[in-house]
Each structure stands twice: as C-alpha cells, then as structure tokens.
Design an enzyme around this catalytic site. Structure first.
Site, PDB file in Angstrom:
ATOM      1  CG  HIS A 198     -10.216 137.625  28.316  1.00  0.00           C
ATOM      2  ND1 HIS A 198      -9.105 137.009  28.837  1.00  0.00           N
ATOM      3  CD2 HIS A 198     -11.289 136.976  28.811  1.00  0.00           C
ATOM      4  CE1 HIS A 198      -9.498 136.043  29.636  1.00  0.00           C
ATOM      5  NE2 HIS A 198     -10.816 135.995  29.637  1.00  0.00           N
ATOM      6  CB  CYS A 514     -18.719 129.037  29.782  1.00  0.00           C
ATOM      7  SG  CYS A 514     -17.633 128.969  31.202  1.00  0.00           S
TER       8      CYS A 514
HETATM    9  C1  PEP Z   1     -12.257 130.051  30.057  1.00  0.00           C
HETATM   10  O1  PEP Z   1     -11.149 130.197  30.571  1.00  0.00           O
HETATM   11  O2  PEP Z   1     -12.511 129.156  29.230  1.00  0.00           O
HETATM   12  C2  PEP Z   1     -13.373 130.951  30.413  1.00  0.00           C
HETATM   13  C3  PEP Z   1     -14.586 130.740  29.975  1.00  0.00           C
HETATM   14  O3  PEP Z   1     -13.067 132.063  31.156  1.00  0.00           O
HETATM   15  P1  PEP Z   1     -12.323 133.358  30.532  1.00  0.00           P
HETATM   16  O4  PEP Z   1     -12.305 133.177  29.027  1.00  0.00           O
HETATM   17  O5  PEP Z   1     -13.076 134.538  30.950  1.00  0.00           O
HETATM   18  O6  PEP Z   1     -10.977 133.279  31.137  1.00  0.00           O
END
Ligand code: PEP
Ligand code: MG
Length: 584
Positions: A198, A514
C-alpha cells in the site's frame, strides 16, 4: 572534495523523475518544525509541556482501564507496558531533558521532545543490548503521544522538509506516505517495500516518483545530498555529477511531454477497435486525489479505500465527519458511480483507534483484517454503513466488502447494513430505496474458488488481484525480499480470476478488477479476454490503459486469453502475452 556519485537499484513503483535535496527520515521519528522562542516564553513553554504530559498520563490510564476490562493474558502484558509508559512520563530523563532543552536552547516544546528522543535513542543504540534497543520504540511511542498532545492536531510529518525534497527512509508505512504533500515533496526512495504494497499504491496515487526496495540506500546518505529518483527504471542516484543531472533533466522533460500527450485521451471513450466499450474507473484513497480523478477522465470510482481516511489520527471519525468526507468524493463524481469499500484495516494498514485493546499482532494479513475486524466491531461497521447510506442520497453509491472468504460474512454484513438503514429511518433520515448494491472483493483464494456460491449473495464482484496474488502464492506483497516472486501471471492465479469472472457472468452480476494489474497495459488484453470489462486503477494510469484498449481487437484478445489459459507455465504465459502486446 566533491562527493562521489553513487547508484542504487530498487523497484520503480511510481513513475516520473524527481531531482532534489534528500530529506532523511530517521525510522520511527516524527518530524516537527523547530521554532526559536524568546526568553520570556520559556516558562509558558515548559508549562505547555507539563499540560501535554498530564494529558498523556490520563490517556494511558484510560487505555489501561479498557485493556484490563477486555483482554486476557495479552492484555496483562499490555497493562505492564502501559505502566512503563506512565513511568517514562514521570520524573524521567525524557521529561527532564525536554524541559532543559526548552530553557537552554530556547526552542519550542515539540522540538525539545523530539531532540531528547533522538539523544536517548542514540545512547540506547550504542549499548548493543537487544532488550535496551527494543525500548527505543517505547520511548518514541511515548514521545510521539506527547507531540500529538502538544500540537493538538495530527502532526504533519515532513513539514520541515524544504520544497522539492526527496524523502529517504528505511521504510515508509502507507499511513506515512499518505501524509506526503505533492506540493512540497518531490519524490521518495526507501530500503524496504515492494510494488504491490500500500506504500507503493499511495505513492502512485499522489503522483510522486518513488523507488522502493533500494538496498543499502540509507547507509551514508545525508539530508541535503542531491538525489535523483527515477521511478520508471527504479534507479536512485546520490550526488549526481552535472552530466548525469543534465541527462535526467532531459528524461524528465520527455516524461512530462508524454504525460501531456496522453492527457488528450481524457474525453475519448475506451472502446476496442472492434467496438466493445470498456469502463475505466479510479481507485481513490483520500479526497485530495479527486483533481487527478477528474483530470484522468475516470468514469467512476471503482474502489474507495475508506481506511485511509481513518489513519494518522487518534480517534475514529464521527458519523457526520464520515458523511462529509464521502460527500466530498461523491459530489465530484456527480452521477458517476462511487464504490465505497468498508474499512480494510489490519496488516499494513493499522488504525490504532479501532484496535481498542486488541493485540496488534491479531490483525496480521492472516488475522482480523478487513471484514473480519468490522464484524468483530459491529458498532464501527454500523456507523460506517450509516455514513455511507446518508452520503449515498447524493450519488450513485455501491458498497464493497473487503477480505470476504465466506457467504456467512456477506449475510452478516447485509444484516448490519439493513439494521443501519432501519436506524436511520427511525431517526427520520432519508435512506436510498432500494439500498445501494452490496458487493464483495474477490481477493482470498477460498472466495475465488467459491465465487459461484458468493455470486448468489452478492450484487457485484471486484477482484483484488494484489491480495489474491499474495494469498495464492504465499508472498507478502509489501516485502522487498520476495518482491521478485510476485507474479500475477502464475497459472494458479489466472485460473482463480477466470473462474470468478465466469461465476459472475453466469450469475449476471457485474464484475470489475481493481488490483494493480488493472492499471498496467501489459495485462489489459488478458483481463478483457476473461470477460472483465470494468477496470479500476490509480487515476494517472487511465490514459495509458485507454490507449491500449483503443488499439485492441476484442475477438483477438478473447482468443489469446483462451490460448493462455491452456498453459501451465508462467514463463510461457508471459511470452504469449508479451508477443500479443507487441503485435499492436
Ligand atoms: C487488492 O487486494 O487487489 C485490492 C485492490 O485491495 P488493496 O490493495 O487495498 O488491498
Ligand atoms: Mg486487498
């Protein structure tokens, strides 16, 4: 003597080139501006420190009471730790030292506390004793609480960094990164971290050229050294020669020109060469990103990572505050859909106020993360649902649940959603009728394998390929040591994604993706070939993906995806995909 040019290699996780002075951030330290004070302000400043100390002691005692009431053996340990914190706030070296610095150096209390923590940490470091070095973090924890109390507002780290600085650190957490102000900070480079964590996602969202995983970077770099961060290639250059700087300045100009060329695609539809329309949406973490969302021409928000609005603060935002934050995003989107994901707290994204006596180790990647924590704390989830429902009156909102692994979690969440709606109605507050669609993230392998069952209980799917890759391949997405093994083209992962897409298509519910691969044109043909026609990504990548879609033939993409799905080897899959991409 002119310092020698040094090169470091890492992972370019956010594109662009930044050139500027280093701002080296000491691990765990909080940056506060130092202010000189006149002699007459020494006593009032020392008093301000005393008030902050008294408040900190009250806060810690409250935490102790809550911990004693709630938990078992782990709680006992925490109570002892909090006791130690209380001692540090009595007549300790930290307190005496900070008071002395205010008087002798004539500086503000925040800077005095910071300087004293740094001095204590240095002494502890030199002792070469593992027990003592572990106490450095405790001192910092207490010091940071004092700083928060002194400033009364969340501390804005890096605010002392000169304009255009490149932040250099061992490690930046996603919450730290969320506090980098792109108007002030030019870029960042760290030793830890990887492309799908993240921290990387946040750096891309803010448009800050960033390199993570650059081993050895912090060994002898100093604040003020000139740095080049090449976020495209993953290079960091320290003390570049005039020739190197000139070469990178040319590259920077070229990169900016290319970005402007792509900007022209903003109002052009994302349609394949054989006429299939694809929806391109944005992933958003904070309301400040909304300018970029508009600029990129996003057709909606496919993922609002609401947890970022809960970070860098001591308390949980009230229902009204959450409504205001959501409305500031929904208002910009008008009629375009906004998918609000409920809190995905845990692992890389802790939110202290939500832990409430829970041992931080319990919210690891395999622990009480995402929906699990929300279901364990239904009050916080209810408040969030109420805020989303109120904000949903002014836009086209969908609600998305993170980290779902079972149908029963969806059922429970839906019950809480209905209960929250009923409570609002009783309060006389309008609620959308019907309620907003409730969808689930497909990011746990078990959820992907049970996608047909989940599709019966969900209004839509969003594939989270970042976590799906992490959990399927057992590779920590934020860890630089295994970053090279993180391979979204692993056949096991592709099968899970294809199976989920088919389950959604059969159940006639919308499906989007996503995770970070949605924003990488390399994967576009394959994702479209799976029948996923809704992609959500960091806004700045929308033009690139749109460009790829416009040159793609959907029939050919479908065919290539089918050929790829017959393969068992990730290397061969990569070759088949790259060959197909090269034909365009
Ligand atoms: C993912 O895990 O691909 C996602 C879009 O959620 P995050 O990156 O916030 O965990
Ligand atoms: Mg995820």
């Amino acid at each position: 003597m002119t310092p020698k040019e040094q090169h470091f290699e890492g992972l370019g996780v956010a594109v662009g080139i930044a050139i500027g002075p280093a701002y080296v951030r000491e691990s765990g330290a909080v940056d506060v501006p130092e202010r000189r004070i006149p002699k007459k302000d020494i006593a009032p400043e020392q008093k301000r420190l005393q008030v902050a100390i008294r408040l900190a002691r009250r806060q810690i005692r409250l935490l102790q009471t809550r911990t004693t009431a709630k938990s078992g053996v782990n709680g006992e340990e925490l109570v002892y730790l909090l006791d130690a914190y209380l001692h540090m706030l009595q007549d300790s070296r930290l307190v005496r030292g900070a008071e002395r610095r205010i008087a002798e150096n004539q500086i503000n209390a925040e800077a005095a506390v910071n300087a004293e923590i740094a001095a204590i940490a240095e002494v502890f470091h030199s002792m070469d004793d593992s027990y003592i070095s572990a106490r450095i973090d405790d001192i910092r924890e207490v010091g940071n609480r004092l700083l928060r109390n002194l400033t009364k507002t969340p501390i804005k780290p890096f605010s002392a960094a000169p304009s255009g600085s490149i932040v250099i650190a061992e490690q930046l957490s996603p919450a730290d990164t969320a506090q980098l102000d792109p108007d002030q900070i030019g870029g960042a480079a760290t030793v830890g971290g990887s492309a799908e964590g993240h921290t990387a996602i946040m750096a891309r969202a803010l448009g800050l050229p960033t390199v993570l995983g650059a081993s050895g970077l912090t060994d002898d770099i100093k604040t003020g050294d000139i740095i080049i961060v090449d976020g495209n290639a993953g290079h960091v250059i320290v003390n570049p020669t005039a020739r190197t700087t000139a070469a990178y300045e040319r590259r920077r100009t070229e990169h900016r020109k290319q970005t402007r060329r792509l900007d022209r695609l903003r109002n052009i539809p994302a349609v394949t060469s054989d006429g299939v329309a694809v929806t391109l949406q944005a992933n958003v973490e904070l309301p400040i990103e909304m300018d970029m969302v508009t600029q990129a021409g996003a057709e909606g928000i496919g993922l609002l990572r609401s947890e970022f609005m809960f970070m860098n603060r001591d308390d949980i935002p009230s229902e009204d505050e959450q409504v205001a934050q959501l409305k500031s995003v929904i208002g910009v989107m008008g009629k375009r859909p906004v998918t609000v994901r409920t809190l995905d707290v845990g692992a890389e994204k802790p939110v202290a106020a939500l832990l409430n006596g829970i041992d931080p180790s319990a919210v690891s990647n395999l622990g009480l993360r995402g929906i699990r924590l929300s279901l364990a704390q239904p009050n916080a989830l209810e408040t969030q649902f109420r805020a989303i429902l109120r904000a949903a009156n002014s836009g086209a909102v969908r609600i998305l649940l993170p980290m779902i692994s079972t149908v029963s979690e969806v059922r429970k969440a839906r019950e809480i959603l209905k209960k929250s709606a009923a409570k609002l109605t009783r309060r006389g507050v309008k609620v959308p009728d019907p309620l907003p669609p409730l969808g689930v993230m497909i990011e746990v392998p078990g959820a992907a394998l049970a996608a047909d069952a989940l599709a019966q209980h969900s209004d839509f799917f969003a594939i989270g390929s970042n976590d799906l890759t992490m959990y399927t391949l057992a590779i920590d997405r934020g860890n630089e040591h295994v970053a090279h093994l993180f391979d979204p083209l692993h056949p096991g992962l592709l099968r899970l994604m294809e199976f989920s897409a088919n389950a959604a298509l059969r159940a006639r519910i919308p499906i989007s993706i996503c995770g970070e691969i949605a924003g990488d044109p390399r994967f576009t043909a394959l994702l479209l070939g799976f029948g996923i026609h809704e992609l959500s990504m960091t806004p700045s990548n929308i033009p690139l993906v749109k460009q790829r879609i416009r040159e793609l033939d959907m029939a050919a993409a479908n065919h290539r995806a089918a050929v790829i799905m017959d393969q068992v080897d990730a290397g061969r899959i990569a070759m088949l995909l790259d060959d197909f991409n090269a034909l365009a």
